[in-house]
Design an enzyme around this catalytic site. Structure first.
Site, PDB file in Angstrom:
ATOM      1  N   PHE A 129       0.848  -1.194   0.000  1.00 49.87           N
ATOM      2  CA  PHE A 129       0.000   0.000   0.000  1.00 49.87           C
ATOM      3  C   PHE A 129       0.888   1.251   0.000  1.00 49.87           C
ATOM      4  O   PHE A 129       1.857   1.328   0.752  1.00 49.87           O
ATOM      5  CB  PHE A 129      -0.895  -0.028   1.239  1.00 49.87           C
ATOM      6  CG  PHE A 129      -1.966   1.008   1.237  1.00 49.87           C
ATOM      7  CD1 PHE A 129      -3.144   0.816   0.517  1.00 49.87           C
ATOM      8  CD2 PHE A 129      -1.814   2.190   1.942  1.00 49.87           C
ATOM      9  CE1 PHE A 129      -4.137   1.788   0.516  1.00 49.87           C
ATOM     10  CE2 PHE A 129      -2.808   3.162   1.941  1.00 49.87           C
ATOM     11  CZ  PHE A 129      -3.975   2.956   1.223  1.00 49.87           C
ATOM     12  N   ASP A 198       1.719  -5.069   8.591  1.00 43.03           N
ATOM     13  CA  ASP A 198       0.562  -4.186   8.491  1.00 43.03           C
ATOM     14  C   ASP A 198      -0.674  -5.078   8.356  1.00 43.03           C
ATOM     15  O   ASP A 198      -0.792  -5.852   7.394  1.00 43.03           O
ATOM     16  CB  ASP A 198       0.715  -3.260   7.271  1.00 43.03           C
ATOM     17  CG  ASP A 198      -0.387  -2.198   7.222  1.00 43.03           C
ATOM     18  OD1 ASP A 198      -1.499  -2.475   7.701  1.00 43.03           O
ATOM     19  OD2 ASP A 198      -0.129  -1.101   6.675  1.00 43.03           O
ATOM     20  N   TYR A 223     -11.021   1.263  10.935  1.00 42.83           N
ATOM     21  CA  TYR A 223     -12.253   1.570  10.183  1.00 42.83           C
ATOM     22  C   TYR A 223     -12.567   0.564   9.085  1.00 42.83           C
ATOM     23  O   TYR A 223     -13.549   0.714   8.373  1.00 42.83           O
ATOM     24  CB  TYR A 223     -12.177   2.980   9.587  1.00 42.83           C
ATOM     25  CG  TYR A 223     -10.922   3.263   8.793  1.00 42.83           C
ATOM     26  CD1 TYR A 223     -10.779   2.794   7.501  1.00 42.83           C
ATOM     27  CD2 TYR A 223      -9.871   3.998   9.341  1.00 42.83           C
ATOM     28  CE1 TYR A 223      -9.622   3.041   6.774  1.00 42.83           C
ATOM     29  CE2 TYR A 223      -8.718   4.250   8.631  1.00 42.83           C
ATOM     30  CZ  TYR A 223      -8.595   3.766   7.351  1.00 42.83           C
ATOM     31  OH  TYR A 223      -7.451   4.002   6.631  1.00 42.83           O
ATOM     32  N   LYS A 224     -11.720  -0.457   8.903  1.00 42.12           N
ATOM     33  CA  LYS A 224     -11.982  -1.459   7.859  1.00 42.12           C
ATOM     34  C   LYS A 224     -12.803  -2.600   8.476  1.00 42.12           C
ATOM     35  O   LYS A 224     -13.955  -2.393   8.826  1.00 42.12           O
ATOM     36  CB  LYS A 224     -10.662  -1.903   7.238  1.00 42.12           C
ATOM     37  CG  LYS A 224     -10.025  -0.752   6.433  1.00 42.12           C
ATOM     38  CD  LYS A 224      -8.655  -1.055   5.887  1.00 42.12           C
ATOM     39  CE  LYS A 224      -8.175   0.132   5.044  1.00 42.12           C
ATOM     40  NZ  LYS A 224      -6.756   0.042   4.694  1.00 42.12           N
ATOM     41  N   ARG A 377     -12.749  -4.404  -6.976  1.00 39.94           N
ATOM     42  CA  ARG A 377     -12.454  -5.022  -5.689  1.00 39.94           C
ATOM     43  C   ARG A 377     -13.751  -5.247  -4.922  1.00 39.94           C
ATOM     44  O   ARG A 377     -14.569  -4.332  -4.778  1.00 39.94           O
ATOM     45  CB  ARG A 377     -11.524  -4.084  -4.921  1.00 39.94           C
ATOM     46  CG  ARG A 377     -10.835  -4.700  -3.753  1.00 39.94           C
ATOM     47  CD  ARG A 377      -9.747  -3.787  -3.236  1.00 39.94           C
ATOM     48  NE  ARG A 377     -10.305  -2.580  -2.614  1.00 39.94           N
ATOM     49  CZ  ARG A 377      -9.713  -1.914  -1.620  1.00 39.94           C
ATOM     50  NH1 ARG A 377      -8.545  -2.333  -1.157  1.00 39.94           N
ATOM     51  NH2 ARG A 377     -10.257  -0.838  -1.115  1.00 39.94           N
TER      52      ARG A 377
HETATM   53  C1  LIG Z   1      -6.006   1.229   4.381  1.00 39.41           C
HETATM   54  C2  LIG Z   1      -4.542   1.062   4.585  1.00 39.41           C
HETATM   55  C3  LIG Z   1      -3.787   2.024   5.244  1.00 39.41           C
HETATM   56  C4  LIG Z   1      -4.429   3.321   5.664  1.00 39.41           C
HETATM   57  O1  LIG Z   1      -3.607   4.136   6.418  1.00 39.41           O
HETATM   58  P1  LIG Z   1      -4.223   5.423   7.117  1.00 39.41           P
HETATM   59  O2  LIG Z   1      -3.097   6.045   7.804  1.00 39.41           O
HETATM   60  O3  LIG Z   1      -5.321   4.938   8.031  1.00 39.41           O
HETATM   61  O4  LIG Z   1      -4.833   6.293   6.054  1.00 39.41           O
HETATM   62  C5  LIG Z   1      -2.445   1.767   5.494  1.00 39.41           C
HETATM   63  N1  LIG Z   1      -1.869   0.610   5.073  1.00 39.41           N
HETATM   64  C6  LIG Z   1      -2.584  -0.326   4.406  1.00 39.41           C
HETATM   65  C7  LIG Z   1      -1.915  -1.584   3.973  1.00 39.41           C
HETATM   66  C8  LIG Z   1      -3.924  -0.129   4.122  1.00 39.41           C
HETATM   67  O5  LIG Z   1      -4.619  -1.030   3.445  1.00 39.41           O
END
Ligand SMILES: *Cc1c(COP(=O)(O)O)cnc(C)c1O
Length: 418
Positions: A129, A198, A223-224, A377
């Site tokens: 990501f 992560d 939030y996921k 997705r």
């Molecule tokens: C959604 C996601 C994030 C989001 O990071 P934020 O700091 O909450 O915006 C980070 N890493 C991964 C792998 C994600 O899927």
């Protein structure tokens, strides 16, 4: 051939089925984007209103003590910890995933500099990501380290060579592919590296056991799949053997050993509490607490084992139905078929029109998302997604192709958030 009747029978026999009533799901919507933003738990609006009107409105500053606001990062952190194989007192709910990555990667590089001075490489996946890569780029520049990006299959070979930290996302956001956390962590350790995981697309979605995998650090989103609400706090875990070794660079007063002594010198709190920085967003944290209530409601029905079994059944069904009913639509399955190799989402690539196809689906009430350049997705959250929902999603997808609806001009307009 799977039929609509089969899907209805599977819903009727599903012990997790009643849990969908814990969420607000708008009429006419099939929600397949809980991997990006979980839906609103039914209890959250009243609970947040109580925090606003009673705790804030009436309690005022007394609520830091009386309503337990001050201890929330630890209390909510422990609740998250129970879903990822952490022990009590090892997780805090705080800040964003991006900021938490900055903290743990800094700590990991400090440990590596002391234990393995020659190791100056952060190894990650090119398809990680972007925020993870951006934070790693910034820190590597700051620490005079090298960020090395490889493909997933090149990771084991790349681990030997002066790697200080292996930084990976457990379930890939674009493909849904899942790494073997224990095997890669072992390989990292054998090469003299620390492992940061992560868990953005793993926490609450797939079985995770950080201690069994002997991971070093972990971070992830609230939030996921934890359904905590837009922008709610993320979380952070540090293996207890590392927790007291370094203080992270965002050394704010919430991570101080005695914040209310107001001493001029920073002295880090023992354990993971030193990874807190400043005042936390209490109202958002209350939302996260409600999301965890909904997840915990699965415990009497088998908890993660039952959730994982249903998630795999849903994603298998979706893959099978797409092949059965949209076979000539030019869709390519990107997500691995092997159960051990995938998370809780299915990704389909299409050379032409992927964005417009998703817009047409959303207009029909089937909400997934698009990830550039060519990926549709679909996230499957077994707490509230059912088998008939999965049938309906594929039926709409079929109709979008059959009618050529996705070619309409209104579906071509790119929005800021895709
Ligand atoms: C959604 C996601 C994030 C989001 O990071 P934020 O700091 O909450 O915006 C980070 N890493 C991964 C792998 C994600 O899927």
């Amino acid at each position: 051939m799977t039929t609509l009747q089969d899907c209805r029978a599977r819903d009727a026999a599903d012990p997790l089925r009643p849990l969908r009533d814990l969420f607000v799901l708008p009429d006419g919507v099939t929600y397949l984007d809980g991997n990006s933003l979980g839906p609103l738990p039914r209890a959250a609006a009243a609970r947040i209103a109580k925090a606003v009107e009673h705790e804030w409105g009436q309690g005022l500053i007394r609520s830091w003590n009386d309503a337990g606001w001050f201890a929330m990062p630890q209390r909510v952190g422990d609740r998250i910890g129970s879903w990822i194989g952490a022990r009590a007192g090892e997780v805090v709910a705080t800040d964003t995933t991006s900021a938490n990555l900055y903290k743990v990667l800094s700590a990991a590089l400090s440990i590596a500099a002391q234990d393995r001075p020659g190791h100056r490489v952060v190894l990650s996946e090119r398809s990680n990501f972007p925020t993870d890569l951006y934070i790693a780029q910034a820190l590597c520049a700051e620490r005079d380290c090298e960020l090395r990006l490889v493909e997933a299959e090149e990771l084991p070979a790349a681990l030997g060579d002066r790697v200080a930290v292996l930084l990976l996302t457990h379930v890939n956001y674009r493909t849904g592919a899942m790494h073997d956390m224990a095997a890669l962590t072992r390989a990292a350790h054998e090469g003299g590296a620390l492992a940061i995981w992560d868990l953005a697309h793993s926490a609450g979605a797939v079985p995770v056991d950080l201690h069994a995998a002997q991971a070093d650090f972990a971070i992830g989103c609230g939030y996921k799949y934890l359904n905590g609400g837009p922008g709610c706090p993320a979380f952070l875990w540090v293996h207890p053997k590392h927790a007291d070794r370094f203080s992270q660079p965002l050394a704010g007063w919430w991570g101080h050993a005695v914040p209310f002594e107001f001493t001029p010198e920073y002295r880090p709190a023992p354990g993971v509490a030193r990874y807190l920085c400043g005042t936390q967003p209490v109202l958002s944290m209350v939302g996260l607490d409600c999301g965890l209530d909904a997840l915990d409601a699965s415990l009497p029905h088998g908890g993660m084992q039952a959730l994982r079994a249903k998630s795999l059944a849903l994603t298998d069904l979706f893959i099978g139905l797409v092949e059965q009913r949209c076979g000539d639509a030019g869709l390519r399955l990107v997500t691995p078929r092997e159960h051990a190799d995938r998370g809780s989402q299915v990704c389909l690539a299409r050379e032409e029109g992927a964005y417009a196809i998703m817009q047409a689906l959303i207009a029909r009430g089937v909400i997934g998302d698009f990830r550039a350049p060519d990926i549709l997705r679909f996230g499957f959250t077994p707490l509230y997604v059912g088998f008939e929902d999965t049938w309906n999603a594929v039926e709409h997808l079929r109709q979008v192709f059959e009618s050529d609806e996705w070619r309409q001009a209104r579906f071509q307009q790119r929005h800021a958030v895709t």
